[in-house]
Design an enzyme around this catalytic site. Structure first.
Site, short mmCIF file in Angstrom:
data_model
loop_
_atom_site.label_atom_id
_atom_site.label_comp_id
_atom_site.label_asym_id
_atom_site.label_seq_id
_atom_site.Cartn_x
_atom_site.Cartn_y
_atom_site.Cartn_z
N THR A 1 63.73 -0.29 -2.61
CA THR A 1 63.17 0.82 -1.84
C THR A 1 62.92 0.44 -0.38
O THR A 1 62.43 1.26 0.39
CB THR A 1 61.85 1.29 -2.47
OG1 THR A 1 61.10 0.15 -2.85
CG2 THR A 1 62.09 2.16 -3.68
N GLU B 1 81.43 13.12 -26.88
CA GLU B 1 80.93 13.57 -25.57
C GLU B 1 80.68 15.07 -25.58
O GLU B 1 79.72 15.55 -24.99
CB GLU B 1 81.91 13.19 -24.44
CG GLU B 1 82.15 11.70 -24.28
CD GLU B 1 80.88 10.88 -24.14
OE1 GLU B 1 79.88 11.37 -23.61
OE2 GLU B 1 80.89 9.72 -24.63
N ASP C 1 73.33 5.12 -27.45
CA ASP C 1 72.50 6.33 -27.60
C ASP C 1 71.27 6.03 -28.44
O ASP C 1 70.16 6.42 -28.12
CB ASP C 1 73.29 7.44 -28.31
CG ASP C 1 74.52 7.87 -27.52
OD1 ASP C 1 74.53 7.64 -26.30
OD2 ASP C 1 75.46 8.40 -28.13
N THR D 1 61.51 -5.36 1.83
CA THR D 1 61.87 -6.45 2.74
C THR D 1 62.21 -5.88 4.12
O THR D 1 61.78 -6.41 5.15
CB THR D 1 63.10 -7.20 2.18
OG1 THR D 1 62.87 -7.47 0.82
CG2 THR D 1 63.36 -8.48 2.92
P1 ATP Z 1 63.66 -5.88 -3.92
O1 ATP Z 1 62.39 -5.42 -4.52
O2 ATP Z 1 64.79 -5.87 -4.90
O3 ATP Z 1 63.56 -7.13 -3.12
P2 ATP Z 1 63.41 -4.30 -1.57
O4 ATP Z 1 62.49 -3.18 -1.87
O5 ATP Z 1 62.88 -5.44 -0.82
O6 ATP Z 1 64.12 -4.75 -2.90
P3 ATP Z 1 65.32 -4.16 0.50
O7 ATP Z 1 65.92 -5.48 0.24
O8 ATP Z 1 64.40 -4.03 1.65
O9 ATP Z 1 64.63 -3.66 -0.83
O10 ATP Z 1 66.42 -3.04 0.63
C1 ATP Z 1 67.75 -3.24 0.27
C2 ATP Z 1 68.64 -2.51 1.23
O11 ATP Z 1 68.47 -1.12 1.06
C3 ATP Z 1 68.30 -2.82 2.66
O12 ATP Z 1 69.21 -3.74 3.16
C4 ATP Z 1 68.44 -1.52 3.38
O13 ATP Z 1 69.64 -1.48 4.09
C5 ATP Z 1 68.49 -0.46 2.31
N1 ATP Z 1 67.29 0.38 2.40
C6 ATP Z 1 66.29 0.44 1.50
N2 ATP Z 1 65.35 1.33 1.90
C7 ATP Z 1 65.76 1.82 3.06
C8 ATP Z 1 65.21 2.78 3.97
N3 ATP Z 1 64.05 3.39 3.75
N4 ATP Z 1 65.91 3.05 5.09
C9 ATP Z 1 67.07 2.43 5.33
N5 ATP Z 1 67.64 1.53 4.53
C10 ATP Z 1 67.01 1.22 3.40
#
Ligand code: ATP
Length: 634
Positions: free
Chosen positions: A225, A443, A518, A228
């Protein structure tokens, strides 16, 4: 220097040969008179025959000279070097270890010249060398390994140093280069983090006013989401260095390494303050303590303790903010969430369709999009997808367009990419007509039950082309984002999942193995309905954890079973009741609409894939017998 080990070995061998040659040149081997090694009894025998002129006694060894060379065969000589008979002037023998008291008298009696020499002593240097050699070899090997490790550990590093280094990647704010512009949606999270950015930009202002900034911020949300990304964007906005590490990187094979890595990380961050530390997957070290099994967890606990003490050990002037991410805040040790540590939680949730449009806009920024591309339609058709999925979708669409050699990315490419993401890669698998027919009936069973029941998600696509592990697939997509699932919706879902199997039974009189997945889904769902969501009347509003967590991952063992055997029995009864109700419902719908089921299966065999439009067209021409209300809500 020579890098290739073979070249080094060859060079070493050449050196050994050269030294050997030189040695032979300086000390040429002398031609020595052969010496016969004879048995002691033989020696006594020859002595009594007056054939021995002289002997030399030295320790337990005795050597001597015959008056005349004596012809001895190789059998007479112990360990003879030569075959056949040969004359020997000199001989050697061993005196028995228990001695021979009469020997000297016997020698004197036969007038043999007796020489006595002190026993041969090993030179001191040989003794010394023999004692020291093993140590020299051990030390040499150790020194070699140490030197190699130093070289690999980089300039000035050593092997221990290498392990204790945190391994965190540091990005300067320029290298981090992410800002809030790159993070689409997530308005509330951005709002909450503004304060931190303001603090990092100008820490003095806050300190002057006696304010204390929260040190630890926990980003909570499902995977992908953008947690990072958000942390990096905070660093980019505040223009401070960013230390990124995944908590699993702390844990090594050796006990104590994790703790020293934590120390190293915090020391580095403080040196570069103001800065941000970002610890991803915090739950890897932050799970509740005292719950693990086995030694591996001791290392985790030590690491966690170190992390806690580092969080406590900040001085007011240490301008370091620690951000961490997890998707399991419920399993974290409560000590981590105490005030002063990760006391502020920022939710980074799944995007709604409006945010999905924004995320798609970010990831299609640099793509040449055709005029027919409508990001709003794509966003509405991808409920449940997170930022990482949407990034993947946009990327996949661009790849498909490149493969087709078009100069722009069209809507159809996004549609294809979406199908690939939802259903997996198409698999080329030869299927006989019979196999195709079974898959089509299966299906069609899912589809028909979904169409006949209220409270179900519309069918997006149904196909009998194998995708991933599945031979066929019925893909439902909710029309809108769902945050609540009502009982009637879940009951319908159970019936839809069991529809494939029920159709097989109806048309072929028996089940096939195709329903394995399923059944698993049905079981999971029914169990959650009974144990977690209180949807069973007999059990009521109670919540039980039933094998949903793995105790090895640190969940409290005590909570593994929090109910009596009687309740366990009741839970099983209720799960069975729900599943049977779903099965009855599916069977009834299908038997009442058997002609439609078979017609749908025929269309599937013919066309292989039917999308939403095609399905609407198909059902428009047919009349369905729908189940009555009481049946769908029981
Ligand atoms: P994890 O919990 O698996 O570490 P995370 O929440 O840290 O995942 P990220 O690594 O920040 O997720 O996101 C993965 C990719 O998804 C990022 O490289 C980014 O490009 C894209 N992404 C996620 N959320 C957004 C957002 N709100 N806007 C733009 N890009 C996003």
């Amino acid at each position: 220097m020579l890098k290739d080990p073979w070249q080094r070995i060859l060079l070493l061998m050449a050196l050994v040969f050269a030294v050997n040659g030189l040695f032979l040149l300086i000390f040429p081997p002398t031609e020595q008179e052969p010496v016969a090694q004879i048995a002691y009894s033989r020696f006594k025998n020859e002595l009594s025959r007056e054939r021995i002129a002289e002997v030399t006694l030295q320790g337990e060894g005795l050597s001597g000279i015959f008056w005349e060379p004596l012809s001895l065969s190789s059998e007479d000589v112990v360990a003879a070097q030569f075959e056949g008979i040969r004359p020997y002037k000199r001989f050697r023998t061993n005196i028995p270890p228990f001695g021979d008291p009469g020997l000297i008298a016997f020698l004197e009696e036969h007038e043999v010249v007796i020489n006595v020499e002190p026993p041969e002593k090993t030179p001191v240097w040989v003794n010394l060398l023999a004692n020291l050699l093993p140590w020299i070899i051990i030390f040499g090997v150790w020194w070699y390994i140490f030197r190699r490790a130093r070289q690999q550990g980089g300039m000035g590093g050593n092997i221990l140093n290498k392990f204790s280094k945190s391994g965190a990647r540091m990005y300067t704010h320029k290298a981090s280069s992410k800002t809030f512009r790159d993070v689409a949606g997530l308005a509330e999270a951005k709002q909450e983090l503004q304060e931190i950015i303001a603090y990092l930009r100008n820490p003095g202002k806050f300190e002057r006013l006696g304010g204390k900034m929260p040190r630890g911020i926990l980003l909570v949300g499902p995977p992908g989401t953008g947690k990072t990304l958000m942390a990096r964007a905070v660093a980019g906005e505040a223009e401070v260095p960013f230390f990124n590490i995944s908590a699993s990187q702390f844990i090594e094979l050796f006990v104590g390494v994790g703790a020293s890595r934590v120390r190293d990380l915090f020391t580095n961050a403080k040196k570069n303050a103001p800065s941000i530390i970002f610890i991803d997957e915090l739950d890897a070290v932050g799970r509740s303590r005292g719950t693990g099994l086995g030694g591996g967890n001791d290392e985790r606990e030590q690491t966690l303790n170190q992390l806690l003490s580092e969080l406590d050990g900040f001085e007011p002037h240490d301008e370091v903010v620690v951000m961490a991410a997890t998707n399991r805040p419920d399993v974290l040790d409560t000590a981590l969430l105490r005030p002063g540590r990760f006391d502020r939680q920022v939710v980074v949730g799944r995007p709604d369709w409006r945010d999905r449009v924004k995320i798609l806009e970010v990831h299609t920024r640099n793509m040449p999009l055709a005029d027919d591309v409508n990001l709003e339609i794509i966003a509405k058709g991808t409920p449940g997808m997170v930022g990482a999925d949407l990034e993947g979708l946009a990327n996949e669409a661009a790849l498909i367009a490149a493969r087709e050699d078009t100069d722009k990315v069209f809507m159809i490419h996004f549609e294809q990419a979406k199908d690939r993401q939802l259903m997996g890669m198409e698999r080329k698998l030869f299927m006989s007509d019979q196999e195709k027919h079974i898959t089509a009936i299966h299906e069609a069973g899912h589809t028909l039950v979904a169409v006949c029941l209220p409270n179900t998600d519309p069918i997006h696509k149904v196909t009998i082309i194998p995708h991933g592990q599945a031979l066929g697939m019925t893909q439902q997509l909710p029309e809108d984002d769902r945050y609540h699932y009502q009982r009637s919706y879940l009951l319908a879902r159970l019936a839809v999942s069991l529809g494939g199997r029920a159709a097989e039974k109806l048309c072929f009189g028996e089940y096939s193995t195709g329903a394995q997945n399923d059944l698993k889904q049905v079981m999971d769902l029914a169990e959650k309905m009974v144990c977690q969501w209180g949807m069973s009347e007999k059990i009521g509003p109670l919540s039980f954890s039933r094998g949903e967590e793995h105790p090895f991952l640190g969940l409290k063992l005590a909570s593994e079973k929090s109910f009596s055997d009687k309740t366990a029995w009741l839970i099983d009864q209720e799960i069975e009741k729900l599943v049977n109700a779903g099965q009855d419902c599916a069977e009834q719908i299908l038997s009442e609409n058997r002609d439609v089921l078979e017609a749908l299966a025929d269309s599937l065999v013919e066309e292989e894939t039917l999308d939403q439009e095609r399905l609407e067209e198909f059902f428009k021409e047919r009349t369905l017998t729908l189940p009555d209300k009481s049946q769908t809500e029981s």
